[in-house]
Motif scaffolding. Structure first.
Motif: not given
Length: 407
Positions: A44-50, A52-54, A361-363, A367-369
């Motif tokens: 959940r944490r990684v999914g939420v971070v992903c 939010l960045i997107q 490309g910025i998306f 993935t990197v984070v």
């Protein structure tokens, strides 16, 4: 014979294998597609971070790139021309001498320039002629004897060429060869002699061309005709497109006090801004006027500063009794600089695709984070590392190595 017979099939076999290898390599290159391995992580944490960045990247692309920066449009700047015309009559009465000043007298240079000066105050020295006369009674020009006035010296701030004589009755000063009598500009008229300049009017005609789009516009936009011009005066609220400006209003909109700037002079910038979206009708492309105090004394607190205001000198020469004379004026005035800024925008597929491509490309930042979080920060990082990367313990022998072993 027997050895050579055995060697020939072996060579043919190696040649066949080489041809087969090259054929397979070319076939794989042209007719096969490789795709990276995808790992679905239920965290959940990684999914939420992903997400939010997107979401942030998406907001940047839509809000900044497309809406604010208009990344879907190409731009062009205009080729511009400006001419001006002043109207108004001034009146002065100095020592009982009445005079009327029209636009020929108070506008420098002549009509039509985009940068000009309107005289608001002056110091006049009449009847000057070339000769010898004493300098002003200032400390730097005072003398007691001829030895204090070195012959041939020209003071940088003086009025002429020193003769080497100290002249005068009560107060002695050095004698100079100059236009006599020399000018005394210490007493600046206060209030300004041409306070009537506040009611002068300025007419501005500006035309712009955007060559990339073939669009031509003038500040005399639709709805401005001869009848309208005869009665309108610019007002930022009621008449924002009127091209006729009252000088008092220009000074006020620039943040200056007219009485102060008229006394010692100053500079005002008039900016005509053409920011046009040509995706709409051309009639929507209209100028916006703004006014800026470039130099002067708006707060009346900088009188101790050096060279306050704006002034210059000019002379009118004439002949009297076969002798050349002149009338010298030290002019204090308001300098107006008309500046045109322009940018036109219109939809273009090339910058649109470029903006979209850079956004996609910025998306990849998401993935990197998320990969960094999975592989280095979470407690189960070893498990995620094994799931993401497939590591082989041994390396298979390449087909070409078989040739060397058989040989």
């Amino acid at each position: 014979m027997h050895a050579s017979g055995m060697e020939r099939p072996s060579c043919l076999s190696r040649s066949s294998k080489m041809n087969s290898y090259i054929t397979n390599a070319l076939s794989d290159f042209f007719f096969k597609y490789e795709t990276p391995r995808q790992v679905l992580v239920r965290n959940r944490r990684v999914g939420v971070v992903c997400r939010l960045i997107q979401l942030g990247v998406l907001a940047y692309i839509i809000g900044w790139v497309f809406i604010y920066e208009k990344g879907y449009q190409s731009t062009d700047t205009a080729v511009s021309s400006v001419f001006t015309k002043m109207k108004g009559v001034g009146y002065t009465n100095v020592d009982g001498e009445e005079r009327v000043w029209d636009m020929v007298d108070y506008v420098f240079p002549e009509q039509g320039d985009s940068s000009f000066v309107v005289m608001t105050n002056y110091i006049i020295t009449k009847g000057q002629k070339m000769g010898k006369c004493p300098e002003l009674t200032e400390p730097r020009y005072l003398c007691n004897s001829d030895s204090d006035c070195e012959r041939g010296i020209i003071e940088r701030t003086g009025h002429g060429h020193m003769t080497g004589k100290c002249v005068g009755n009560t107060t002695k000063t050095c004698e100079v060869v100059a236009w006599c009598p020399v000018e005394d500009d210490h007493a600046i008229p206060d209030p300004a002699l041409l306070m009537s300049a506040e009611n002068y009017t300025l007419f501005i005609k500006n035309s712009v061309t955007f060559p990339a789009y073939g669009v031509k516009r003038s500040n005399l936009v639709e709805g401005i005709d001869n009848q309208y011009i005869k009665s309108c005066v610019y007002d930022p609220t009621t008449s924002p497109l009127c091209p006729i400006f009252r000088l008092g209003d220009l000074v006020q909109l620039s943040g200056f006090n007219f009485a102060t700037i008229a006394k010692v002079g100053g500079a005002i910038g008039i900016v005509i801004d053409w920011t046009c979206n040509l995706d709409y009708d051309q009639s929507e492309c209209k100028p916006v006027y703004t006014f800026h105090g470039l130099y002067g004394n708006p707060n009346e607190i900088d009188m101790a500063r050096a060279s306050v205001g704006y002034n210059f000198r000019y002379a009118k020469h004439y002949m009297e009794d076969k002798q050349e004379k002149r009338t010298l004026l030290k002019v204090f005035g308001i300098r107006f600089d008309i500046i045109v800024r322009s940018v036109a925008r219109k939809f273009d597929i090339i910058p649109t695709l470029t903006a979209i491509g850079s956004g996609v490309g910025i998306f990849g930042v998401a993935t990197v984070v998320c990969d960094l979080i999975l592989l280095y920060l979470l407690p189960k990082r070893e498990f995620y590392n094994n799931m993401k990367f497939k590591v082989t313990e041994t390396v298979e022998q390449e087909p070409l190595d078989e040739f060397s072993s058989e040989k």
